[in-house]
Design an enzyme around this catalytic site. Structure first.
Site, PDB file in Angstrom:
ATOM      1  N   ASP A  67       0.832  -1.203   0.000  1.00  0.00           N
ATOM      2  CA  ASP A  67       0.000   0.000   0.000  1.00  0.00           C
ATOM      3  C   ASP A  67       0.871   1.259   0.000  1.00  0.00           C
ATOM      4  O   ASP A  67       2.100   1.167   0.101  1.00  0.00           O
ATOM      5  CB  ASP A  67      -0.966  -0.001   1.202  1.00  0.00           C
ATOM      6  CG  ASP A  67      -0.304  -0.485   2.498  1.00  0.00           C
ATOM      7  OD1 ASP A  67       0.939  -0.409   2.599  1.00  0.00           O
ATOM      8  OD2 ASP A  67      -1.018  -0.935   3.405  1.00  0.00           O
ATOM      9  N   ASP A 134      -7.711  -2.525  14.129  1.00  0.00           N
ATOM     10  CA  ASP A 134      -9.127  -2.623  13.739  1.00  0.00           C
ATOM     11  C   ASP A 134      -9.374  -3.791  12.778  1.00  0.00           C
ATOM     12  O   ASP A 134     -10.450  -3.904  12.196  1.00  0.00           O
ATOM     13  CB  ASP A 134      -9.591  -1.304  13.102  1.00  0.00           C
ATOM     14  CG  ASP A 134      -8.848  -0.962  11.808  1.00  0.00           C
ATOM     15  OD1 ASP A 134      -7.934  -1.725  11.392  1.00  0.00           O
ATOM     16  OD2 ASP A 134      -9.176   0.073  11.190  1.00  0.00           O
ATOM     17  N   HIS A 136      -7.685  -4.360   9.950  1.00  0.00           N
ATOM     18  CA  HIS A 136      -7.412  -4.124   8.519  1.00  0.00           C
ATOM     19  C   HIS A 136      -6.232  -4.965   8.032  1.00  0.00           C
ATOM     20  O   HIS A 136      -5.370  -5.381   8.802  1.00  0.00           O
ATOM     21  CB  HIS A 136      -7.228  -2.631   8.203  1.00  0.00           C
ATOM     22  CG  HIS A 136      -5.968  -2.001   8.683  1.00  0.00           C
ATOM     23  ND1 HIS A 136      -5.917  -0.705   9.136  1.00  0.00           N
ATOM     24  CD2 HIS A 136      -4.695  -2.458   8.775  1.00  0.00           C
ATOM     25  CE1 HIS A 136      -4.675  -0.404   9.468  1.00  0.00           C
ATOM     26  NE2 HIS A 136      -3.922  -1.463   9.261  1.00  0.00           N
ATOM     27  N   GLU A 141      -9.696  -1.267   5.146  1.00  0.00           N
ATOM     28  CA  GLU A 141     -10.316  -1.022   6.448  1.00  0.00           C
ATOM     29  C   GLU A 141     -11.620  -1.821   6.570  1.00  0.00           C
ATOM     30  O   GLU A 141     -12.134  -2.327   5.560  1.00  0.00           O
ATOM     31  CB  GLU A 141     -10.606   0.484   6.583  1.00  0.00           C
ATOM     32  CG  GLU A 141      -9.361   1.363   6.566  1.00  0.00           C
ATOM     33  CD  GLU A 141      -8.588   1.347   7.894  1.00  0.00           C
ATOM     34  OE1 GLU A 141      -8.643   0.341   8.631  1.00  0.00           O
ATOM     35  OE2 GLU A 141      -7.905   2.346   8.194  1.00  0.00           O
TER      36      GLU A 141
HETATM   37  P1  PGA Z   1       2.026  -1.986  12.540  1.00  0.00           P
HETATM   38  O1  PGA Z   1       0.897  -1.839  11.425  1.00  0.00           O
HETATM   39  O2  PGA Z   1       2.923  -3.080  12.092  1.00  0.00           O
HETATM   40  O3  PGA Z   1       2.704  -0.652  12.578  1.00  0.00           O
HETATM   41  O4  PGA Z   1       1.315  -2.310  13.825  1.00  0.00           O
HETATM   42  C1  PGA Z   1       0.245  -2.977  10.949  1.00  0.00           C
HETATM   43  C2  PGA Z   1      -0.851  -2.587   9.982  1.00  0.00           C
HETATM   44  O5  PGA Z   1      -1.387  -1.471  10.094  1.00  0.00           O
HETATM   45  O6  PGA Z   1      -1.196  -3.395   9.113  1.00  0.00           O
END
Ligand code: PGA
Length: 257
Positions: A67, A134, A136, A141
């Site tokens: 992304d 959350d 995602h 999302e």
């Molecule tokens: P993080 O993010 O590794 O910084 O916890 C994971 C994500 O948002 O997929």
């Protein structure tokens, strides 16, 4: 789904680096899908350490981003292309020509072009994934279509708060481009890494909850080869934790990648 509860965050990075090392030894021109964020940082560092210790070149490996933020200036250090070039490609000795990301400056046509670039490369051999608090996956999302393709998305307030440390003194962008859940599901092997208690609810919903757009990471349940590496904090909410431990401990070495 192969759920592997491990003893620590560094055990997660060790096992992930081991799986990646095995893949690139089998296939020096492997196509890796790379996630950004905090979770995989130790894995990339451990992979670089192992490659340089063994004198192994990873120059043939190709990297595809999961992304990217929309609206940042080109080369902004918080952008995911810049992050992957700096934190993954450079330490691994992979040339920038082998690093591909969705181009947020040319939407919407760049979304389809990115899908084509992935398939022209022969598809992704192994996709590294984190999980949002959350639920995602990529920046898909809650509410994302389970068959979605690369496109623009709006971040939730929670994700923007989770990522604020990467944007000191300024706003986290509201929009992103992300591989869709349908795109992610086409990778041949999915490797989800999760560490820390803040991920426990999302991991439990993804692994043991219903398949649902409310928890996009639950699409892992549809994939024939998904591996989930967890530290004790992230594994805390799993009802069948003892079963996963026992299953993993009983697996012969040759079944572990
Ligand atoms: P993080 O993010 O590794 O910084 O916890 C994971 C994500 O948002 O997929």
């Amino acid at each position: 789904m192969e759920v592997v509860p491990l003893d620590s965050e560094s055990a997660v990075a060790d096992m992930a680096a081991g799986l990646l090392t095995a893949l690139v030894s089998r296939r020096p021109d492997a196509v890796l899908g790379v996630a950004t964020g905090r979770t995989p940082q130790r894995t990339y560092a451990e992979l670089a350490r192992r490659a340089s210790g063994a004198g192994r070149s990873l120059a043939g490996v190709r990297l595809f981003l999961l992304d990217e933020y929309v609206g940042l200036a080109e080369g902004d250090p918080a952008g995911y292309l810049a992050t992957v070039l700096r934190e993954v490609a450079e330490p691994l000795g992979i040339s920038p020509d082998h690093v591909h990301g969705p181009d947020p400056s040319r939407l919407p046509e760049s979304a389809e072009e990115y899908e084509r670039a992935i398939s022209d490369a022969g598809g992704i051999d192994l996709q590294i994934l984190g999980i949002g608090s959350d639920g995602h996956l990529g920046f898909n999302e809650p509410g994302s279509s389970l068959t979605s393709r690369t496109r623009i998305k709006t971040l939730t307030r929670r994700t923007r708060a989770d990522n604020s440390a990467f944007f000191p003194g300024r706003e986290v962008p509201r929009h992103v481009m992300t591989q869709g859940l349908g795109t992610i599901l086409e990778a041949r092997h999915l490797l989800l890494l999760a560490t820390g208690e803040s991920k426990a609810d999302a991991v439990a919903a993804a692994v043991e909850g219903p398949l649902s757009a409310s928890c996009p990471a639950s699409v892992l349940q549809l994939h024939p080869h998904a591996t989930v590496l967890l530290d004790p904090g992230a594994a805390r909410g799993l009802r069948r934790l003892d079963d996963y431990r026992e299953t993993w401990a009983g697996k012969p070495e040759w079944q572990r990648d």
